[in-house]
Design a protein around this motif. Structure first.
Motif, short mmCIF file in Angstrom:
data_model
loop_
_atom_site.label_atom_id
_atom_site.label_comp_id
_atom_site.label_asym_id
_atom_site.label_seq_id
_atom_site.Cartn_x
_atom_site.Cartn_y
_atom_site.Cartn_z
N ARG A 169 0.80 -1.21 0.00
CA ARG A 169 0.00 0.00 0.00
C ARG A 169 0.85 1.28 0.00
O ARG A 169 0.78 2.11 0.89
N ASP A 170 1.71 1.37 -1.01
CA ASP A 170 2.59 2.54 -1.16
C ASP A 170 3.48 2.75 0.06
O ASP A 170 3.90 3.87 0.34
N GLY A 171 3.77 1.69 0.79
CA GLY A 171 4.63 1.77 1.96
C GLY A 171 3.89 2.12 3.24
O GLY A 171 4.48 2.10 4.33
N ALA A 172 2.60 2.42 3.15
CA ALA A 172 1.83 2.82 4.34
C ALA A 172 1.70 1.69 5.35
O ALA A 172 1.35 1.93 6.51
N VAL A 173 2.00 0.45 4.92
CA VAL A 173 1.86 -0.69 5.83
C VAL A 173 2.76 -0.57 7.06
O VAL A 173 2.48 -1.18 8.09
N ILE A 174 3.82 0.23 6.99
CA ILE A 174 4.73 0.34 8.15
C ILE A 174 4.22 1.32 9.20
O ILE A 174 4.81 1.43 10.28
N ASP A 175 3.12 2.02 8.89
CA ASP A 175 2.59 3.03 9.81
C ASP A 175 1.60 2.40 10.78
O ASP A 175 0.42 2.25 10.47
N ALA A 176 2.08 2.06 11.97
CA ALA A 176 1.22 1.41 12.96
C ALA A 176 0.10 2.31 13.43
O ALA A 176 -0.93 1.83 13.91
N ALA A 177 0.27 3.62 13.30
CA ALA A 177 -0.74 4.57 13.79
C ALA A 177 -1.71 5.00 12.69
O ALA A 177 -2.54 5.89 12.91
N SER A 182 -7.83 0.05 5.61
CA SER A 182 -7.19 -0.91 4.72
C SER A 182 -5.77 -1.22 5.19
O SER A 182 -5.33 -2.38 5.18
N VAL A 183 -5.06 -0.19 5.58
CA VAL A 183 -3.71 -0.39 6.12
C VAL A 183 -3.75 -1.25 7.37
O VAL A 183 -2.96 -2.19 7.53
N VAL A 186 -4.36 -4.88 6.50
CA VAL A 186 -3.16 -5.54 5.98
C VAL A 186 -2.17 -5.81 7.10
O VAL A 186 -1.56 -6.88 7.16
N ARG A 187 -2.01 -4.85 8.00
CA ARG A 187 -1.07 -5.06 9.12
C ARG A 187 -1.52 -6.25 9.98
O ARG A 187 -0.70 -7.07 10.38
N ARG A 188 -2.81 -6.34 10.24
CA ARG A 188 -3.31 -7.46 11.04
C ARG A 188 -3.10 -8.78 10.29
O ARG A 188 -2.72 -9.79 10.91
N LEU A 189 -3.32 -8.76 8.98
CA LEU A 189 -3.06 -9.96 8.18
C LEU A 189 -1.61 -10.39 8.31
O LEU A 189 -1.31 -11.57 8.54
N ASN A 190 -0.69 -9.44 8.17
CA ASN A 190 0.74 -9.77 8.25
C ASN A 190 1.10 -10.34 9.62
O ASN A 190 1.92 -11.26 9.74
N GLU A 191 0.48 -9.79 10.66
CA GLU A 191 0.72 -10.31 12.00
C GLU A 191 0.22 -11.75 12.13
O GLU A 191 0.86 -12.60 12.77
N LEU A 192 -0.93 -12.03 11.53
CA LEU A 192 -1.47 -13.38 11.55
C LEU A 192 -0.58 -14.35 10.79
O LEU A 192 -0.34 -15.48 11.23
#
Length: 221
Positions: A169-177, A182-183, A186-192
């Motif tokens: 997502r244009d790098g937005a995936v690294i933004d925990a806040a 959608s971000v 995706v972050r929760r998916l990656n954690e799973l």
């Protein structure tokens, strides 16, 4: 490195390795003419999906998110003569366009399109005993990615491949806040993916005509 350069390189690759195809080109044209958003996979990504399905030896494929059926056609073409693909779409107009595109590609007997919320149709598939699927492609609304992954696990078996699109997502995936749902999906998916002992997974960053994004791939073990 610029978007213009990424797109030019992709055109070069596509021209050489993904030649024009009437059914696929027609699917993109029909989707655009019907006003569908241009968020389908790119041609080289579509061919990658087909190659992965062939490498997998997939006989059964589940797709979550049909849009205009472009990726559906790529995946269905990887199947053997007795293979089957089920694709899930929530939008009636998208489903109508996709059915026409799939029929034009000569794949109506291979592909079953189910209309409705995927979180409603996925339990129905399980209740019907459909599956396990050899390959599952998730490319739908990103906030529900964690739930889609959970269902993908239920509908898979050892050796199944799960592919999830748009995980950078244009790098937005690294933004925990991030306040973008959608971000966060995706972050929760990656954690799973990281915590799930039943899969071995990785994610790949991509650039091209669709910008800066990526996909995750998980092997059920």
């Amino acid at each position: 490195m610029t978007q213009e350069l990424w797109t030019t390189v992709e055109r070069y690759i596509t021209h050489l390795l993904v030649p024009s195809d009437p059914a696929l080109d027609g699917a993109l044209e029909a989707s655009a003419a019907s006003g569908l958003p241009p968020i389908n996979v790119s041609p080289n990504q579509g061919k990658l999906l087909m190659l992965l399905a062939r490498l997998q030896g997939a006989r059964t494929i589940l797709e979550i998110g049909t849009l205009g059926g472009y990726s559906t056609i790529w995946l269905a073409r990887a199947l053997p003569a007795d293979g089957r693909l089920i694709t899930l779409e929530v939008d009636p107009m998208h489903a109508e366009v996709a059915r026409a595109n799939i029929a034009r590609a000569g794949l109506s007997e291979v592909v079953e399109l189910r209309l409705g919320r995927a979180l409603d149709t996925l339990p129905q598939l399980a209740a019907e005993g459909r599956g396990p699927f050899d390959l599952i492609f998730i490319d739908a609304d990103k906030p529900n990615n964690p739930d889609y992954f959970a269902w993908a696990l239920k509908l898979s078996q050892r050796g199944s491949l799960i592919i999830v699109d748009n995980v950078v997502r244009d790098g937005a995936v690294i933004d925990a806040a991030s306040s973008d749902l959608s971000v966060q999906g995706v972050r929760r998916l990656n954690e799973l993916l990281a915590a799930e002992p039943r899969v071995s997974a990785t994610a790949i960053q991509t650039v091209g005509s669709k910008g800066y994004d990526g996909f995750a791939i998980a092997l059920v073990q």
